[in-house]
Design a protein around this motif. Structure first.
Motif, PDB file in Angstrom:
ATOM      1  N   THR A 274     -51.482 -39.078  52.944  1.00  0.00           N
ATOM      2  CA  THR A 274     -52.749 -38.359  53.100  1.00  0.00           C
ATOM      3  C   THR A 274     -53.435 -38.220  51.750  1.00  0.00           C
ATOM      4  N   PRO A 275     -54.784 -38.028  51.750  1.00  0.00           N
ATOM      5  CA  PRO A 275     -55.470 -37.855  50.462  1.00  0.00           C
ATOM      6  C   PRO A 275     -54.880 -36.664  49.706  1.00  0.00           C
ATOM      7  N   GLY A 276     -54.706 -36.808  48.418  1.00  0.00           N
ATOM      8  CA  GLY A 276     -54.219 -35.684  47.599  1.00  0.00           C
ATOM      9  C   GLY A 276     -52.726 -35.700  47.369  1.00  0.00           C
ATOM     10  N   VAL A 277     -52.035 -36.646  48.022  1.00  0.00           N
ATOM     11  CA  VAL A 277     -50.580 -36.610  47.927  1.00  0.00           C
ATOM     12  C   VAL A 277     -50.100 -36.943  46.500  1.00  0.00           C
ATOM     13  N   ALA A 278     -50.808 -37.866  45.833  1.00  0.00           N
ATOM     14  CA  ALA A 278     -50.400 -38.230  44.464  1.00  0.00           C
ATOM     15  C   ALA A 278     -50.526 -37.019  43.550  1.00  0.00           C
ATOM     16  N   SER A 279     -51.595 -36.278  43.719  1.00  0.00           N
ATOM     17  CA  SER A 279     -51.756 -35.120  42.832  1.00  0.00           C
ATOM     18  C   SER A 279     -50.782 -34.006  43.221  1.00  0.00           C
ATOM     19  N   ASP A 280     -50.423 -33.907  44.502  1.00  0.00           N
ATOM     20  CA  ASP A 280     -49.389 -32.924  44.893  1.00  0.00           C
ATOM     21  C   ASP A 280     -48.060 -33.235  44.205  1.00  0.00           C
ATOM     22  N   ILE A 281     -47.769 -34.536  44.062  1.00  0.00           N
ATOM     23  CA  ILE A 281     -46.479 -34.935  43.476  1.00  0.00           C
ATOM     24  C   ILE A 281     -46.502 -34.776  41.955  1.00  0.00           C
ATOM     25  N   LEU A 282     -47.581 -35.274  41.330  1.00  0.00           N
ATOM     26  CA  LEU A 282     -47.587 -35.305  39.863  1.00  0.00           C
ATOM     27  C   LEU A 282     -48.072 -33.994  39.246  1.00  0.00           C
ATOM     28  N   GLY A 283     -48.843 -33.215  40.008  1.00  0.00           N
ATOM     29  CA  GLY A 283     -49.393 -31.957  39.470  1.00  0.00           C
ATOM     30  C   GLY A 283     -48.331 -31.071  38.816  1.00  0.00           C
ATOM     31  N   PRO A 284     -47.265 -30.710  39.559  1.00  0.00           N
ATOM     32  CA  PRO A 284     -46.259 -29.815  38.965  1.00  0.00           C
ATOM     33  C   PRO A 284     -45.609 -30.414  37.719  1.00  0.00           C
ATOM     34  N   VAL A 285     -45.481 -31.747  37.694  1.00  0.00           N
ATOM     35  CA  VAL A 285     -44.819 -32.414  36.554  1.00  0.00           C
ATOM     36  C   VAL A 285     -45.732 -32.335  35.320  1.00  0.00           C
ATOM     37  N   THR A 286     -46.993 -32.659  35.500  1.00  0.00           N
ATOM     38  CA  THR A 286     -47.889 -32.628  34.330  1.00  0.00           C
ATOM     39  C   THR A 286     -48.131 -31.185  33.873  1.00  0.00           C
ATOM     40  N   ARG A 287     -48.153 -30.238  34.837  1.00  0.00           N
ATOM     41  CA  ARG A 287     -48.341 -28.833  34.418  1.00  0.00           C
ATOM     42  C   ARG A 287     -47.162 -28.347  33.588  1.00  0.00           C
ATOM     43  N   ALA A 288     -46.011 -28.992  33.767  1.00  0.00           N
ATOM     44  CA  ALA A 288     -44.839 -28.624  32.953  1.00  0.00           C
ATOM     45  C   ALA A 288     -44.839 -29.396  31.625  1.00  0.00           C
ATOM     46  N   ASN A 289     -46.010 -29.989  31.277  1.00  0.00           N
ATOM     47  CA  ASN A 289     -46.161 -30.744  30.024  1.00  0.00           C
ATOM     48  C   ASN A 289     -45.257 -31.957  29.926  1.00  0.00           C
ATOM     49  N   ILE A 290     -44.936 -32.543  31.070  1.00  0.00           N
ATOM     50  CA  ILE A 290     -44.122 -33.751  31.050  1.00  0.00           C
ATOM     51  C   ILE A 290     -45.060 -34.945  31.173  1.00  0.00           C
ATOM     52  N   GLU A 291     -44.948 -35.857  30.220  1.00  0.00           N
ATOM     53  CA  GLU A 291     -45.833 -37.030  30.253  1.00  0.00           C
ATOM     54  C   GLU A 291     -45.303 -38.068  31.220  1.00  0.00           C
ATOM     55  N   ILE A 292     -46.226 -38.641  31.988  1.00  0.00           N
ATOM     56  CA  ILE A 292     -45.834 -39.670  32.955  1.00  0.00           C
ATOM     57  C   ILE A 292     -46.248 -41.022  32.414  1.00  0.00           C
ATOM     58  N   ASP A 293     -45.367 -42.006  32.562  1.00  0.00           N
ATOM     59  CA  ASP A 293     -45.722 -43.327  32.041  1.00  0.00           C
ATOM     60  C   ASP A 293     -46.155 -44.238  33.186  1.00  0.00           C
ATOM     61  N   MET A 294     -45.210 -44.923  33.829  1.00  0.00           N
ATOM     62  CA  MET A 294     -45.599 -45.859  34.891  1.00  0.00           C
ATOM     63  C   MET A 294     -45.647 -45.150  36.238  1.00  0.00           C
ATOM     64  N   ILE A 295     -46.508 -45.638  37.127  1.00  0.00           N
ATOM     65  CA  ILE A 295     -46.593 -45.078  38.483  1.00  0.00           C
ATOM     66  C   ILE A 295     -46.719 -46.229  39.479  1.00  0.00           C
ATOM     67  N   VAL A 296     -45.957 -46.166  40.567  1.00  0.00           N
ATOM     68  CA  VAL A 296     -46.129 -47.145  41.649  1.00  0.00           C
ATOM     69  C   VAL A 296     -46.148 -46.390  42.968  1.00  0.00           C
ATOM     70  N   GLN A 297     -47.131 -46.691  43.813  1.00  0.00           N
ATOM     71  CA  GLN A 297     -47.165 -46.066  45.140  1.00  0.00           C
ATOM     72  C   GLN A 297     -47.329 -47.162  46.174  1.00  0.00           C
ATOM     73  N   ASN A 298     -46.583 -47.090  47.248  1.00  0.00           N
ATOM     74  CA  ASN A 298     -46.870 -48.022  48.336  1.00  0.00           C
ATOM     75  C   ASN A 298     -46.652 -47.368  49.690  1.00  0.00           C
ATOM     76  N   VAL A 299     -47.416 -47.900  50.656  1.00  0.00           N
ATOM     77  CA  VAL A 299     -47.388 -47.302  52.001  1.00  0.00           C
ATOM     78  C   VAL A 299     -46.632 -48.245  52.936  1.00  0.00           C
ATOM     79  N   GLY A 300     -45.647 -47.713  53.645  1.00  0.00           N
ATOM     80  CA  GLY A 300     -44.848 -48.532  54.550  1.00  0.00           C
ATOM     81  C   GLY A 300     -45.536 -48.726  55.891  1.00  0.00           C
TER      82      GLY A 300
END
Ligand code: ADP
Ligand code: ASP
Ligand code: MG
Length: 408
Positions: A274-300
């Protein structure tokens, strides 16, 4: 009279004998008619030793005190090198980061340089002094000591060269230049006489620790001629010059291979697409000041999403905890992590005009049965994540595949 900034890293000043050798090299540079500013690191192993001491007291010490502690390593070296220069009859003066007013922001342990006040240094240089500056450290506006991140003496040197409009910034280390890959992993690696700023930036950001990334950014921004050389070699080698793209002589498609052992991979699978799912997943991580490098998303086919990303290994446990909480909230089928991965990257500005590099890369890895876990590409790089047990094999296979080997 030309002004040269020379930086000597930890192994180059690792013993009293090495400091004596550095003093000889500095004097030789001066005797060729140059003014010299020398930036030094802590003696090799010292910064790690200090980190070890603090960890015996507290797991997460105050960032301010940590910088006070870590900056002492470089202070020892500037004094010893100045003494070695005095013994040789030279006038030399040592300076800590706060003495030369190497102003930074107040982000402890990864501060950014904002200004350097050079007037006093210029007076000293004109009076015939060799200036010896402590690398890696600065001072915030509030007077607190700051440090610039591991490997930060490279950045001190380039910043000094930019501020003093030096003819060249020479980074002396334990290898005689930038190689096609880390010669410790691939002994057939070949020294490059030149590499572009853009390629060097990618190599550094993808894990090549020969130059700290910020030093390359700085040199590019302020047009500082930057050269990597060996402090262990007799005489003056040519090392590797970091150049603008147009200056490059030979145009290889792939210039080098970088790798990074510091990453960890996290995956959340079977979540609603659903729309917003990527930000639901990464939001808490970035708010904890954790830097994200690579990202891959795919839909089955069943319409659910699998989402994988990488973080620094130091942040792995924390990120995994946050992802598990998110997984519960979103009703994920599974959350899992893997902290025994590495990222291997091909870098080259020539890739812009050459198709097919990625498929050659994947085919070469497949021939060695190396499974690729993630892929990311840009105009001038292709990165893959693989199991860490394949680091050496992967690097050597690609080095050979793209004809980077030196004939031995
Ligand atoms: P210093 O203490 O002088 O700052 P570093 O250990 O930070 O030295 O950087 C030099 C090391 O970088 C070399 O010993 C080498 O193992 C490593 N290295 C990684 N990638 C490369 C590369 N592409 N070319 C040369 N050296 C590299
Ligand atoms: N001494 C610091 C370090 O070990 C800075 C440097 O050597 O550049 O990271
Ligand atoms: Mg270094």
């Amino acid at each position: 009279m030309a002004l040269i900034v020379q930086k000597y890293g930890g192994t180059s000043v690792g013993t009293i004998e090495r400091i004596q050798a550095v003093a000889d090299r500095v004097i030789a540079t001066r005797d060729r008619g140059n003014q010299v500013v020398v930036v030094v690191s802590a003696m090799s192993g010292e910064t790690n030793r200090l980190l070890g001491l603090s960890s015996q007291i507290e797991k997460s010490p105050s960032a301010r005190e940590m910088d006070v502690l870590l900056s002492t390593g470089e202070q020892v070296t500037i004094a010893l090198l100045s003494m070695a220069l005095h013994v040789r009859g030279a006038m030399a003066k040592s300076y800590t980061g706060s003495q030369i007013k190497m102003l930074t922001d107040d982000v402890h342990s990864k501060a950014r340089i904002t200004d350097i006040q050079c007037d006093e240094m210029r007076v000293d240089l004109e009076a015939g002094n060799i200036i010896v500056v402590a690398g890696f450290q600065g001072v915030a506006e509030n007077g607190n000591i700051t440090t610039l991140g591991r490997g930060g003496s490279d950045t001190t040197a380039v910043a000094m060269a930019a501020a003093l409009n030096a003819q060249e910034c020479q980074i002396y280390t334990d290898v005689d230049g930038v190689y096609t890959t880390d010669p410790r992993v691939e002994p057939r690696a070949r020294k490059l006489d030149r590499i572009t700023f853009e390629e060097m930036l990618e190599m550094s950001s993808l894990g090549s620790k020969v130059l700290q990334i910020r030093s390359v950014e700085f040199a590019g921004k302020y047009n500082v001629p930057l050269r990597v050389l060996s402090s262990f070699e007799e005489g003056e080698g040519i090392g590797t010059l970091i150049t603008k793209e147009g200056d490059k002589m030979e145009q290889a498609v792939v210039s080098g291979i970088a790798f990074n052992r510091d990453e960890a991979q996290l995956t959340i699978s079977g979540i609603p697409d659903t729309p917003g799912v990527a930000s639901d997943i990464l939001g808490p991580v970035t708010r904890a000041n954790i830097e994200i490098d690579m990202i891959v998303q795919n839909v089955g086919e069943d319409g659910t999403t699998d989402f994988t990303f990488t973080v620094h290994r130091n942040d792995y446990e924390k990120a995994l905890g946050l992802l598990q909480e998110t997984g519960k909230k979103l009703g994920a089928r599974k959350t899992r992590g893997n902290d025994s991965i590495v990222k291997i990257s091909l870098v080259g500005v020539g890739m812009r005009s050459h198709a097919g590099i990625a498929s050659n890369m994947f085919a070469a890895l497949a021939r060695e049965s190396i499974n690729i876990l993630m892929i990311s590409t840009s105009e001038i790089k292709i990165s893959v994540v693989v199991d860490e047990k394949y680091l050496e094999l992967g690097v050597r296979t690609l080095h050979n595949e793209f004809d980077l080997d030196r004939v031995i």
